[in-house]
Design a protein around this motif. Structure first.
Motif, PDB file in Angstrom:
ATOM      1  N   ALA A 372     -14.450  26.259  36.309  1.00 20.92           N
ATOM      2  CA  ALA A 372     -15.290  27.351  35.821  1.00 20.92           C
ATOM      3  C   ALA A 372     -16.735  27.155  36.254  1.00 20.92           C
ATOM      4  N   ARG A 376     -19.202  29.408  39.191  1.00 19.48           N
ATOM      5  CA  ARG A 376     -20.569  29.833  38.871  1.00 19.48           C
ATOM      6  C   ARG A 376     -21.614  29.143  39.748  1.00 19.48           C
ATOM      7  N   GLU A 409     -21.788  27.987  29.724  1.00 21.14           N
ATOM      8  CA  GLU A 409     -20.966  29.173  29.987  1.00 21.14           C
ATOM      9  C   GLU A 409     -19.525  28.771  30.304  1.00 21.14           C
ATOM     10  N   ALA A 410     -19.361  27.703  31.080  1.00 21.50           N
ATOM     11  CA  ALA A 410     -18.020  27.257  31.454  1.00 21.50           C
ATOM     12  C   ALA A 410     -17.253  26.746  30.240  1.00 21.50           C
ATOM     13  N   ASP A 412     -17.807  27.676  27.155  1.00 18.95           N
ATOM     14  CA  ASP A 412     -17.493  28.873  26.377  1.00 18.95           C
ATOM     15  C   ASP A 412     -16.222  29.529  26.902  1.00 18.95           C
ATOM     16  N   GLU A 413     -16.093  29.612  28.223  1.00 27.16           N
ATOM     17  CA  GLU A 413     -14.929  30.261  28.820  1.00 27.16           C
ATOM     18  C   GLU A 413     -13.645  29.505  28.499  1.00 27.16           C
ATOM     19  N   ASP A 417     -16.473  30.091  22.376  1.00 24.11           N
ATOM     20  CA  ASP A 417     -17.846  29.908  21.897  1.00 24.11           C
ATOM     21  C   ASP A 417     -17.787  29.576  20.412  1.00 24.11           C
TER      22      ASP A 417
END
Length: 419
Positions: A372, A376, A409-410, A412-413, A417
């Motif tokens: 992930a 990004r 962000e990764a 969270d994915e 979250d």
């Protein structure tokens, strides 16, 4: 990694970023693979390498050496902990580990203890991909290559004692050291030549030992006349906040294997730093001949020039100071973006996160988070249930903040979250 349609085709690099053939840029949060500690395109290293290629790209290794190799060896000894008095230059980490094993066995042989040939190393430790270094690697997946080097015995490190047996962290170092002492006794002290360990175990998600563990290993090795070898291919050359992890953890081994960041990634280079207890065996005719230059490109003038320039840059940027400042920012940021979704372990600019999915353990969580991140534009490493990061010493605060943002962000994915 084998080339595949998932492989990134990198075409150029500058600072702490790489660009692929499609023009996409990536933030390198792993220093290549713990190597490019000064980033890409770093002066004075690039000029030193270019100049040496034009001056003399190779020398006859059976007939002599070159000035850069001598200077590099002398400066590495000065940088190393007290008690380190000599250096042997080789091409890579695997060669360094195998050279250390050969030297440990030679040391005992020259002292009339020919039976001391066994080598102890940690389960889950990693020491290289050549036959001998792979043999002392303690990963179960190396069994696919068949029987390894005879006389290798694996022992449990503190992190495994803690995880598998429920021993509290503060007691796991003493327990693991005692198990190693019992292993030496069971194998026979007259048969054990060396104990090879990573001060921080990379493939356990950067398992940092309890403070008493490495000093306890020093005592065990002294008690049984076993050569203590630190594999500092990853941890050396400032990565833990001091020149070597031996300094960070206050324990000087007999031999230190160094590599990766030692040239900043500008040429293949590694070495073995040799302690004052071991070095005298090289003074005699048999010892010096047995340990003579044995690799065609060992102490190559281009690689040595890169190493000397890397040491210059190490001093110019105050690498320990830079590591301390960036490490504090990384540590605080990781705690902020992870919340309770990961257990952080680190030493200097060497960070590991054991991921804690809300639905229970996921043996693929590390690979998922790393993938992930790559989507990004961030390069880290992920495997099993962990991810690891090792930014360059020359990173800016903005680079660290970007790394942390993308990692968040990764996570969270992959984990949700839950902050």
């Amino acid at each position: 990694m084998p080339y595949s349609d998932q492989s990134v085709l990198f075409s150029s690099a500058s600072g702490v970023r790489l660009t692929d053939t499609a023009g996409r840029t990536y933030l390198d949060g792993l220093s290549g693979v713990f190597v490019t500690c000064f980033g890409y395109g770093a002066e004075p290293i690039t000029s030193a390498v270019a100049k040496q290629v034009q001056t003399m790209a190779f020398h006859p290794p059976l007939h002599g050496t070159n000035p850069h190799a001598l200077e590099l060896a002398e400066r590495l000894v000065r940088l190393a902990p007290d008690g380190i008095v000599a250096a042997k230059l080789v091409n890579g980490g695997s060669e360094s580990v195998e050279a250390a094993i050969r030297l440990a066995r030679l040391y005992h042989h020259e002292r009339g203890r020919q039976g001391k040939v066994k080598v102890l190393s940690h389960y889950h430790g990693y020491h290289g991909a050549t036959f001998g270094s792979l043999s002392v690697t303690g990963r179960p997946d190396v069994a696919r290559f068949g029987p390894g080097l005879p006389g290798v015995v694996h022992v449990w490190p503190p992190d495994c004692v803690e995880s598998f047996l429920g021993v509290p962290h503060e007691r796991s170092g003493a327990a693991a050291a005692e198990l190693i002492a019992r292993t030496v006794e069971a194998e026979g002290p007259d048969s054990v030549a060396a104990l090879v360990v990573e001060p921080v175990i990379h493939l356990r998600g950067m398992a940092v030992p309890p403070p008493d563990y490495l000093p306890a290993l020093r005592e065990v090795c002294d008690r049984y006349d076993v050569t203590l070898v630190f594999d500092e291919i990853v941890t050396g050359f400032g990565r833990t906040g001091a020149p070597f992890a031996a300094d960070t953890f206050g324990t000087t081994p007999d031999l230190i294997c160094v590599g990766k960041g030692i040239s900043g990634g500008y040429a293949p280079l590694a070495g073995v730093l040799i302690g004052d207890r071991i070095a005298p065996v090289l003074d005699g005719e048999a010892g010096s001949r047995a340990f003579a230059p044995s690799h065609t490109y060992a102490a190559n003038p281009v690689s040595a020039a890169a190493g000397v320039a890397a040491l210059d840059m190490f001093e110019q940027i105050d690498a320990p100071g830079a590591v301390a400042r960036l490490s504090a920012r990384m540590d605080a940021g990781l705690r902020r973006v992870l919340g309770g979704r990961g257990r952080i372990r680190g030493a200097g600019l060497l960070f590991g996160v054991t991921l804690l999915p809300p639905d229970g353990p996921d043996p693929e969580a590390g690979a998922k988070v790393a993938a992930a991140c790559l989507r990004r534009g961030l390069i880290i490493r992920g495997q099993d249930d962990w991810v690891v990061m090792a930014p360059a010493f020359t990173s800016e605060d903005a680079d660290i903040d970007e790394l942390l943002s993308v990692l968040g962000e990764a996570v969270d994915e992959v984990l949700g979250d839950a902050r």
